[in-house]
Design a protein around this motif. Structure first.
Motif, PDB file in Angstrom:
ATOM      1  N   GLN A  76     -61.890  30.806  19.725  1.00  0.00           N
ATOM      2  CA  GLN A  76     -63.122  31.226  19.042  1.00  0.00           C
ATOM      3  C   GLN A  76     -63.437  30.230  17.921  1.00  0.00           C
ATOM      4  OE1 GLN A  76     -64.863  34.391  19.095  1.00  0.00           O
ATOM      5  NE2 GLN A  76     -63.642  35.475  20.631  1.00  0.00           N
ATOM      6  N   VAL A  77     -64.529  29.510  18.105  1.00  0.00           N
ATOM      7  CA  VAL A  77     -64.889  28.469  17.138  1.00  0.00           C
ATOM      8  C   VAL A  77     -65.027  29.044  15.722  1.00  0.00           C
ATOM      9  CG1 VAL A  77     -66.684  26.795  16.522  1.00  0.00           C
ATOM     10  CG2 VAL A  77     -66.028  27.080  18.921  1.00  0.00           C
ATOM     11  N   GLY A  78     -65.772  30.148  15.597  1.00  0.00           N
ATOM     12  CA  GLY A  78     -66.033  30.729  14.274  1.00  0.00           C
ATOM     13  C   GLY A  78     -64.753  31.203  13.602  1.00  0.00           C
ATOM     14  N   GLU A  79     -63.905  31.889  14.371  1.00  0.00           N
ATOM     15  CA  GLU A  79     -62.641  32.377  13.808  1.00  0.00           C
ATOM     16  C   GLU A  79     -61.779  31.206  13.327  1.00  0.00           C
ATOM     17  OE1 GLU A  79     -59.339  35.523  15.355  1.00  0.00           O
ATOM     18  OE2 GLU A  79     -59.324  33.585  16.352  1.00  0.00           O
ATOM     19  N   SER A  80     -61.854  30.091  14.066  1.00  0.00           N
ATOM     20  CA  SER A  80     -61.000  28.947  13.713  1.00  0.00           C
ATOM     21  C   SER A  80     -61.390  28.351  12.364  1.00  0.00           C
ATOM     22  CB  SER A  80     -61.037  27.878  14.803  1.00  0.00           C
ATOM     23  OG  SER A  80     -62.202  27.077  14.734  1.00  0.00           O
ATOM     24  N   VAL A  81     -62.675  28.519  11.995  1.00  0.00           N
ATOM     25  CA  VAL A  81     -63.119  28.024  10.694  1.00  0.00           C
ATOM     26  C   VAL A  81     -62.538  28.920   9.589  1.00  0.00           C
ATOM     27  CG1 VAL A  81     -65.150  27.570   9.240  1.00  0.00           C
ATOM     28  CG2 VAL A  81     -65.229  27.058  11.702  1.00  0.00           C
ATOM     29  N   ALA A  82     -62.493  30.229   9.868  1.00  0.00           N
ATOM     30  CA  ALA A  82     -61.984  31.183   8.871  1.00  0.00           C
ATOM     31  C   ALA A  82     -60.463  31.184   8.791  1.00  0.00           C
ATOM     32  CB  ALA A  82     -62.492  32.583   9.209  1.00  0.00           C
ATOM     33  N   LYS A  83     -59.796  30.971   9.947  1.00  0.00           N
ATOM     34  CA  LYS A  83     -58.330  31.043   9.979  1.00  0.00           C
ATOM     35  C   LYS A  83     -57.759  29.830  10.703  1.00  0.00           C
ATOM     36  CE  LYS A  83     -58.394  36.074  10.365  1.00  0.00           C
ATOM     37  NZ  LYS A  83     -58.270  37.182  11.319  1.00  0.00           N
ATOM     38  N   PRO A  84     -57.911  28.623  10.121  1.00  0.00           N
ATOM     39  CA  PRO A  84     -57.470  27.415  10.834  1.00  0.00           C
ATOM     40  C   PRO A  84     -55.983  27.446  11.184  1.00  0.00           C
ATOM     41  CG  PRO A  84     -58.044  26.926   8.542  1.00  0.00           C
ATOM     42  CD  PRO A  84     -58.498  28.317   8.810  1.00  0.00           C
ATOM     43  N   GLU A  85     -55.162  28.051  10.274  1.00  0.00           N
ATOM     44  CA  GLU A  85     -53.714  28.045  10.482  1.00  0.00           C
ATOM     45  C   GLU A  85     -53.329  28.738  11.785  1.00  0.00           C
ATOM     46  OE1 GLU A  85     -55.441  29.611   8.219  1.00  0.00           O
ATOM     47  OE2 GLU A  85     -54.878  31.728   8.258  1.00  0.00           O
ATOM     48  N   LYS A  86     -54.120  29.757  12.156  1.00  0.00           N
ATOM     49  CA  LYS A  86     -53.849  30.500  13.392  1.00  0.00           C
ATOM     50  C   LYS A  86     -53.988  29.566  14.611  1.00  0.00           C
ATOM     51  CE  LYS A  86     -55.637  34.528  15.837  1.00  0.00           C
ATOM     52  NZ  LYS A  86     -56.532  35.666  15.890  1.00  0.00           N
ATOM     53  N   TYR A  87     -54.942  28.645  14.498  1.00  0.00           N
ATOM     54  CA  TYR A  87     -55.229  27.717  15.606  1.00  0.00           C
ATOM     55  C   TYR A  87     -54.211  26.592  15.679  1.00  0.00           C
ATOM     56  CZ  TYR A  87     -59.135  30.411  16.994  1.00  0.00           C
ATOM     57  OH  TYR A  87     -59.872  31.452  17.499  1.00  0.00           O
ATOM     58  N   TRP A  88     -53.781  26.094  14.512  1.00  0.00           N
ATOM     59  CA  TRP A  88     -52.740  25.054  14.530  1.00  0.00           C
ATOM     60  C   TRP A  88     -51.446  25.641  15.068  1.00  0.00           C
ATOM     61  CZ3 TRP A  88     -54.651  20.533  14.509  1.00  0.00           C
ATOM     62  CH2 TRP A  88     -55.790  20.242  13.763  1.00  0.00           C
ATOM     63  N   ASP A  89     -51.138  26.848  14.646  1.00  0.00           N
ATOM     64  CA  ASP A  89     -49.875  27.471  15.058  1.00  0.00           C
ATOM     65  C   ASP A  89     -49.856  27.690  16.573  1.00  0.00           C
ATOM     66  OD1 ASP A  89     -47.449  28.819  15.040  1.00  0.00           O
ATOM     67  OD2 ASP A  89     -48.422  30.767  14.754  1.00  0.00           O
ATOM     68  N   ASN A  90     -50.889  28.354  17.090  1.00  0.00           N
ATOM     69  CA  ASN A  90     -50.858  28.724  18.517  1.00  0.00           C
ATOM     70  C   ASN A  90     -51.180  27.529  19.421  1.00  0.00           C
ATOM     71  OD1 ASN A  90     -50.405  30.729  20.468  1.00  0.00           O
ATOM     72  ND2 ASN A  90     -52.586  31.057  20.739  1.00  0.00           N
ATOM     73  N   ASN A  91     -52.304  26.868  19.140  1.00  0.00           N
ATOM     74  CA  ASN A  91     -52.763  25.843  20.077  1.00  0.00           C
ATOM     75  C   ASN A  91     -51.898  24.584  20.009  1.00  0.00           C
ATOM     76  OD1 ASN A  91     -54.691  27.790  20.354  1.00  0.00           O
ATOM     77  ND2 ASN A  91     -56.446  26.521  19.846  1.00  0.00           N
ATOM     78  N   VAL A  92     -51.559  24.166  18.786  1.00  0.00           N
ATOM     79  CA  VAL A  92     -50.783  22.935  18.641  1.00  0.00           C
ATOM     80  C   VAL A  92     -49.285  23.249  18.694  1.00  0.00           C
ATOM     81  CG1 VAL A  92     -50.329  20.945  17.150  1.00  0.00           C
ATOM     82  CG2 VAL A  92     -52.657  21.830  17.382  1.00  0.00           C
TER      83      VAL A  92
END
Ligand SMILES: NC(=O)c1ccc[n+]([C@@H]2O[C@H](COP(=O)([O-])OP(=O)(O)OC[C@H]3O[C@@H](n4cnc5c(N)ncnc54)[C@H](O)[C@@H]3O)[C@@H](O)[C@H]2O)c1
Ligand SMILES: O=c1ccn([C@@H]2O[C@H](COP(=O)(O)OP(=O)(O)O[C@H]3O[C@H](CO)[C@H](O)[C@H](O)[C@H]3O)[C@@H](O)[C@H]2O)c(=O)[nH]1
Length: 320
Positions: A76-92
């Motif tokens: 979710q693009v919008g969520e990733s702006v609000a919670k970037p750490e969630k995206y680095w943790d899971n995706n990366v």
């Protein structure tokens, strides 16, 4: 030749359709999914299912696998702006664990779900793979970081990999279709309006520099996308990382999508103009020449009315 493949995220929208295509092609499929955004019913019958997290991939990846198709991610693009750490943790972080497990087990073939969001605001349309990558969201940045990780893994350790940069995935394949909660994608939202489950569709901006002022996107049928994954598995060569866009090369505006939904469903679809959504480029259309040349792929379901019609059938099945 039939093989055994691990499908991460195979309980989600795209992963379930690709898993079903693999099964139909005679392959053995193991789905690994933690069900954060996917559904147990999404896992095709005929696939084995492990309820688990890619960050623990080492528990399940062994040398019996011929390859991995990696869909598991937050998107979710919008969520990733609000919670970037969630995206680095899971995706990366999650992909790092998966690549490590594959290296340990000697699994040498990977197909990865990358995205048009790696390019950011395009300087050239249609967008070729050689375009500059300047993502405008942590989501796009996390996917670009994974693409770079995969290039390193191919160069240093001989992985054979293909990253497929999807444009706007849409449509359904039988009982496998789009089911995000909350839903943010245009076509399923417009279909919910046609069903009477939402009052109106909000058109995010009608003052873009496009023919009718609304954003233009390249919608690709999920079954065409699935076929590209099977070709990518064949094309993956040790030590090489191929990156291919997947789209039809045709752009449709938000208003054209809404009008197509009215025509296909025969239902009224009220629309209201809302402010622009932050980070939305005016036009995103793929050049898919690399997928044609390097994978031998050609989409056969490019007609927007056909894509919408398949999505509508899926939506209606779920409602009944
Ligand atoms: N749908 C699109 O338009 C689109 C466009 C470009 C790229 N993509 C990419 O394609 C992939 C699939 O997208 P989708 O629309 O099917 O999303 P989805 O949310 O329906 O599916 C993702 C699946 O991954 C699972 N998952 C997430 N994190 C996990 C983890 N740590 N361990 C195990 N399972 C995990 C979820 O439970 C879900 O079943 C994603 O990587 C997404 O970024 C999608
Ligand atoms: O209620 C809505 C929802 C969307 N839109 C518009 O419809 C278009 C398509 O929006 P989607 O949310 O369906 O798709 P995106 O183009 O934002 O996103 C897609 O492309 C991205 C790349 O930029 C990512 O890859 C993402 O995962 C993928 O779904 C956009 O112009 C958006 O502004 C509306 O007008 N109203």
């Amino acid at each position: 030749m039939s093989g055994k493949y691990l499908v991460t995220g195979g309980a989600g929208y795209v992963g379930s359709v690709v898993a079903q295509h693999l099964i139909e092609a005679g392959h053995e499929v193991v789905v690994l999914d933690n069900l954060t955004t996917g559904f147990r019913e999404g896992v095709p019958e005929g696939a084995s299912f492990i309820e688990g997290d890619i960050r623990d991939a080492a528990k399940w990846v062994d040398s019996t696998f011929d390859g991995v198709l990696h869909f598991a991610a937050f998107s979710q693009v919008g969520e990733s702006v609000a919670k970037p750490e969630k995206y680095w943790d899971n995706n990366v972080g999650g992909t790092m664990a998966l690549l490590g497990a594959m290296r340990e087990a000697g699994v040498r073939r990977l197909v990865f779900s990358s995205t048009a969001a790696t390019y950011g605001e395009p300087r050239q349309v249609p967008i070729p793979e050689s375009a500059p990558t300047s993502p405008t969201s942590p989501y796009g940045a996390s996917k670009l970081a994974v693409d770079h990780m995969i290039t390193g893994e191919a160069t240093a350790h001989g992985l054979g990999a293909v990253s497929l940069r999807y444009f706007n995935v849409a449509g359904a394949y039988g009982r496998y279709g789009e089911r995000h909660d909350p839903e943010s994608h245009l076509i399923p939202l417009v279909l919910q309006v046609a069903q009477g489950r939402r009052e109106a569709i909000s058109v995010y901006g009608d003052d873009y520099p496009t023919l009718d002022g609304t954003c233009v996107r390249d919608y690709i049928h999920v079954a065409d996308l699935a076929e590209a994954h099977l070709l990518a598995l064949e094309a993956a060569a040790p030590g090489e990382h191929l990156i291919c866009n997947l789209g039809n090369g045709n752009g449709f505006s938000v208003r054209e999508v809404v009008e197509t939904v009215r025509r296909v469903t025969g239902h009224p679809v009220p629309e209201v103009v809302a402010p622009r959504r932050e980070g939305d480029p005016a036009v995103l259309v793929a050049s898919a020449d690399a997928a044609r040349e390097k994978l031998g792929w050609s989409p056969s379901r490019a007609d927007l009315a056909g894509i919408v019609s398949d999505a509508w059938q899926f939506t209606q099945q779920r409602a009944n």
